[in-house]
Design a protein around this motif. Structure first.
Motif, short mmCIF file in Angstrom:
data_model
loop_
_atom_site.label_atom_id
_atom_site.label_comp_id
_atom_site.label_asym_id
_atom_site.label_seq_id
_atom_site.Cartn_x
_atom_site.Cartn_y
_atom_site.Cartn_z
N LEU A 237 0.78 -1.32 -0.11
CA LEU A 237 -0.03 0.12 0.17
C LEU A 237 0.88 1.29 0.13
O LEU A 237 0.70 2.45 -0.78
N ILE A 238 1.91 1.48 0.75
CA ILE A 238 2.72 2.51 1.05
C ILE A 238 3.39 2.58 -0.35
O ILE A 238 3.76 3.83 -0.58
N ASP A 239 3.87 1.73 -1.04
CA ASP A 239 4.58 1.78 -2.29
C ASP A 239 3.75 2.58 -3.44
O ASP A 239 4.36 3.09 -4.31
N GLN A 240 2.37 2.58 -3.24
CA GLN A 240 1.57 3.16 -4.27
C GLN A 240 1.23 4.68 -3.97
O GLN A 240 0.59 5.39 -4.72
N ALA A 241 1.96 5.27 -2.87
CA ALA A 241 1.50 6.60 -2.45
C ALA A 241 2.87 7.20 -2.41
O ALA A 241 4.04 6.76 -2.52
N GLY A 242 2.85 8.48 -2.72
CA GLY A 242 3.89 9.51 -2.81
C GLY A 242 4.40 9.64 -1.11
O GLY A 242 3.68 9.40 -0.38
N LYS A 243 5.72 10.39 -1.05
CA LYS A 243 6.24 10.49 0.20
C LYS A 243 5.28 11.41 1.34
O LYS A 243 5.16 10.75 2.52
N ASP A 244 4.64 12.29 0.79
CA ASP A 244 3.97 13.16 1.64
C ASP A 244 2.77 12.39 2.12
O ASP A 244 2.43 12.29 3.37
#
Length: 281
Positions: A237-244
């Motif tokens: 899940l995290i890998d699909q989101a930007g850093k912010d």
């Protein structure tokens, strides 16, 4: 050469996911330890029994079973080479001479007919591509009248780590994590599905009972949030989101988990099904 039917699972458990579980073996055992005694009691392992542990991971339940089957033996089966390496290391350290581990796919592995008295699993039977075929294959490995007992995730509404993750649904695509019925973690969450699968696989006296246990997920909310988001589903899940968005998700998950901090530990409830059945004969 090993025959593998569940190739996606083999890739996952020999890649990041398997390495993560092997590295954090003690943490996962703390998360799931509350299910060990109910599982082993339901399996009714006798001193001379031959025990098969399906999806044994790093081997905690295999080693516990081997101690109960003190005049018998226990074989742990798993797809993951990294976790099996940890399992063998632990067995050597504990000087257990009646336990062994094998890398194989339980759905298609050519077990000797009737070579085990009981099969067990702690959260290791939910990912088969063809669950009826897999349980039928395991059943052929049991002697007539042999037993199977396993723990699998129940309907996700009472599992607190998943409820916390659902609190991130406006930031991360968490909807698929708790979907019962399809392939994956909650494929056997419905008791009716379990009874149907095992009956079609040739078992009798199928029983399902609710089971709940609290596990230790970390020292505090920040530690537990990091552990959750770095594990396989969380990392996906995290890998699909930007850093912010990733940073916001971590901060929010810490806030959602904070009420569960007690006396230097973060403990969460997991809801499961305890399933028992018997091979006819």
């Amino acid at each position: 050469m090993r025959h593998i039917a569940n190739k996606e699972q083999e890739q996952a458990w020999n890649g990041y996911e398997g390495t993560y579980w092997a590295t954090h073996q003690a943490r996962w055992d703390s998360v799931n330890a509350g299910f060990n005694e109910p599982l082993l009691t339901a399996a009714a392992i006798a001193e001379g029994d031959r025990v098969l542990d399906i999806g044994c991971g790093a081997g905690c339940t295999t080693r516990l079973a081997a101690r109960r089957a003190s005049d018998g033996r226990a074989l742990g089966l798993d797809l993951s080479a990294p976790m099996l390496a940890r399992a063998r290391e632990s067995a050597r350290r504990e000087a257990l001479g009646n336990v062994a581990f094998e890398q194989a796919d339980a759905q298609v592995h050519p077990f000797g007919a009737g070579t085990f008295d009981v099969a067990i699993s702690r959260f290791g039977v939910m990912f088969f591509a063809d669950p009826v075929a897999a349980f039928a294959n395991i059943g052929r490995a049991l002697r007539p009248g042999g037993r199977i007992a396993f723990v699998c995730p129940a309907e996700p509404g009472r599992t607190e780590w998943l409820l916390a993750m659902q609190g991130l649904r406006d930031l991360l695509p968490v909807g698929g994590l708790g979907a019962p019925g399809g392939p994956g973690m909650f494929s056997l969450a419905d008791p009716a599905t379990v009874r149907d699968v095992l009956s079609r696989a040739g078992y009798e006296a199928v029983g399902t009972a609710p089971a709940e246990a609290y596990g230790t997920w970390g020292r505090d909310a920040a530690d537990a949030a990091g552990f959750l988001l770095d594990s396989g589903p969380g990392r996906y899940l995290i890998d699909q989101a930007g850093k912010d968005v990733r940073d916001r998700a971590r901060r929010r998950l810490v806030d959602l988990l904070s009420p569960h901090e007690r006396e230097g530990a973060l403990r969460l409830r997991t809801a499961a099904l305890l399933v028992t059945a018997r091979r006819p004969g």
